[in-house]
Scaffold this motif. Structure first.
Motif, PDB file in Angstrom:
ATOM      1  N   GLN A  54       0.829  -1.209   0.000  1.00 42.91           N
ATOM      2  CA  GLN A  54       0.000   0.000   0.000  1.00 42.91           C
ATOM      3  C   GLN A  54       0.864   1.260   0.000  1.00 42.91           C
ATOM      4  O   GLN A  54       0.555   2.236  -0.695  1.00 42.91           O
ATOM      5  CB  GLN A  54      -0.929  -0.018   1.215  1.00 42.91           C
ATOM      6  N   THR A  57       2.877   1.646  -3.526  1.00 42.07           N
ATOM      7  CA  THR A  57       2.103   2.102  -4.684  1.00 42.07           C
ATOM      8  C   THR A  57       1.899   3.613  -4.653  1.00 42.07           C
ATOM      9  O   THR A  57       1.586   4.226  -5.681  1.00 42.07           O
ATOM     10  CB  THR A  57       0.733   1.409  -4.746  1.00 42.07           C
ATOM     11  N   PRO A  60       7.066   4.503  -4.728  1.00 45.17           N
ATOM     12  CA  PRO A  60       7.831   3.282  -5.026  1.00 45.17           C
ATOM     13  C   PRO A  60       9.315   3.349  -4.668  1.00 45.17           C
ATOM     14  O   PRO A  60      10.013   2.354  -4.836  1.00 45.17           O
ATOM     15  CB  PRO A  60       7.668   3.126  -6.549  1.00 45.17           C
ATOM     16  N   LEU A  94       2.664  -6.034  -8.376  1.00 43.59           N
ATOM     17  CA  LEU A  94       2.948  -4.840  -7.593  1.00 43.59           C
ATOM     18  C   LEU A  94       3.991  -3.956  -8.286  1.00 43.59           C
ATOM     19  O   LEU A  94       3.810  -2.730  -8.377  1.00 43.59           O
ATOM     20  CB  LEU A  94       3.446  -5.225  -6.198  1.00 43.59           C
ATOM     21  N   GLN A  97       2.501  -2.036 -11.062  1.00 40.55           N
ATOM     22  CA  GLN A  97       1.724  -0.899 -10.573  1.00 40.55           C
ATOM     23  C   GLN A  97       2.638   0.260 -10.174  1.00 40.55           C
ATOM     24  O   GLN A  97       2.346   1.424 -10.454  1.00 40.55           O
ATOM     25  CB  GLN A  97       0.882  -1.335  -9.363  1.00 40.55           C
ATOM     26  N   CYS A  98       3.755  -0.072  -9.542  1.00 45.73           N
ATOM     27  CA  CYS A  98       4.695   0.963  -9.106  1.00 45.73           C
ATOM     28  C   CYS A  98       5.392   1.621 -10.296  1.00 45.73           C
ATOM     29  O   CYS A  98       5.669   2.830 -10.274  1.00 45.73           O
ATOM     30  CB  CYS A  98       5.732   0.360  -8.153  1.00 45.73           C
ATOM     31  N   SER A 108      11.788  -0.268  -8.199  1.00 43.51           N
ATOM     32  CA  SER A 108      10.749  -1.134  -8.774  1.00 43.51           C
ATOM     33  C   SER A 108      11.337  -2.080  -9.817  1.00 43.51           C
ATOM     34  O   SER A 108      11.047  -3.290  -9.820  1.00 43.51           O
ATOM     35  CB  SER A 108       9.644  -0.286  -9.403  1.00 43.51           C
TER      36      SER A 108
END
Length: 328
Positions: A54, A57, A60, A94, A97-98, A108
């Protein structure tokens, strides 16, 4: 007045933003406190993955949180090896998304690379597709280019297909410096030269010269193709060109093209510089007068670098003097 929307003042807007920042900070501090508390007590579990995810995101680039996730994944691999592939898939989701939040997030990309080795299988086509998507958004994202090289190596992707990829990128945008650089890594491995004068075999060298000519005639002020041409033609040691070599013919052909472009762009510093270097490589002694005239022109069209041009001119004169002094 009735029926009209109230417009907030600047002070009111600043107060609202301050409250929003304070609320986010409180949530962030509570999350970080919970994460470090769990880490200290050795609770590397699903909850710590959820909370770190959480936070990441939103931001990062917190290296510590990625390291905590690594510790957690390694613990899962040791204690529940059958579930590792499922967790690896979640890590890949994940990091994607980052990367959308910050496409140049070193952490990332690094974590994505790290986690690939922890699962039993990798969808290399999906990884290359992700690279394609990111490079469409930013063709100079060097984190993505580095990651692509890793995927190509891991998947044993044919270098020829990567060369075609670089060609497509370059023909779309001749200013794509990253693609030119990638090309310089691929070509000597695919089409190595059999002689000491050139980097590539004769046919491929000619094809590359044509590609460069298309680029520099399209935009003579773009430096990407000029740098690539210098790499292609001048990476080998000076003085190795013989009078009857095929490479000398290549240099003369390139000189002719650059002279044609110079007629169109008489004050373009990149064109003049390349003409100087070609004349130097072909025959520095015989061409010294013309080279020094061009150097003098460069000091006028590009006065900010006149010191460099003065050095270049003096270097040419010194080199030629040594060449013409008879051996005792």
């Amino acid at each position: 007045m009735h029926g009209r929307l109230k417009v907030r003042t600047t002070a009111e807007q600043q107060e609202i933003k301050a409250k929003e920042r304070a609320k986010k900070l409180a949530v962030y501090k509570a999350a970080m406190d919970r994460i470090f508390c769990k880490r200290k007590s050795g609770e590397l579990d699903d909850e710590i993955l959820k909370i770190t995810g959480q936070v990441l995101t939103e931001n990062p680039d917190i290296s510590t949180l990625w390291n905590i996730r690594k510790e957690t994944i390694l613990k899962i691999k040791d204690t529940m090896p059958d579930l590792v592939d499922n967790y690896v898939s979640k890590e890949l989701l994940l990091t994607e998304q980052c990367i959308r939040v910050n496409p140049k997030s070193y952490n990332s990309w690094f974590h994505r690379n790290w986690v690939l080795d922890k699962g039993s299988k990798v969808d290399f086509q999906a990884e290359l597709a992700l690279c394609d998507k990111c490079l469409e958004l930013d063709e100079r994202n060097f984190h993505c280019w580095d990651y692509r090289r890793i995927i190509v190596q891991m998947s044993k992707t044919p270098l020829e297909s990567e060369l075609q990829f670089s060609t497509e990128k370059i023909t779309t945008n001749f200013s794509n410096y990253s693609s030119w650089h990638y090309r310089s890594e691929l070509l000597p491995r695919i089409y190595p030269s059999s002689n000491s004068e050139t980097l590539l075999d004769d046919q491929r060298l000619a094809e590359e010269c044509n590609l460069i000519q298309n680029a520099i005639f399209t935009d003579p002020n773009d430096q990407s193709a000029w740098f690539y041409q210098r790499w292609l033609l001048f990476s080998k040691k000076e003085g190795s060109t013989t009078e009857n070599s095929s490479f000398l013919s290549v240099l003369n052909n390139e000189l002719e093209s650059c002279q044609q472009l110079r007629d169109l762009e008489p004050n373009n510093k990149w064109v003049i510089l390349q003409v100087c270097e070609l004349l130097r490589r072909i025959n520095s002694v015989e061409n010294e007068k013309e080279i020094l005239q061009l150097v003098s022109q460069l000091t006028k069209v590009d006065p900010l670098r006149r010191g460099y041009y003065a050095y270049f001119g003096s270097k040419i004169a010194e080199e030629n003097q040594r060449k013409t002094i008879p051996e005792s």
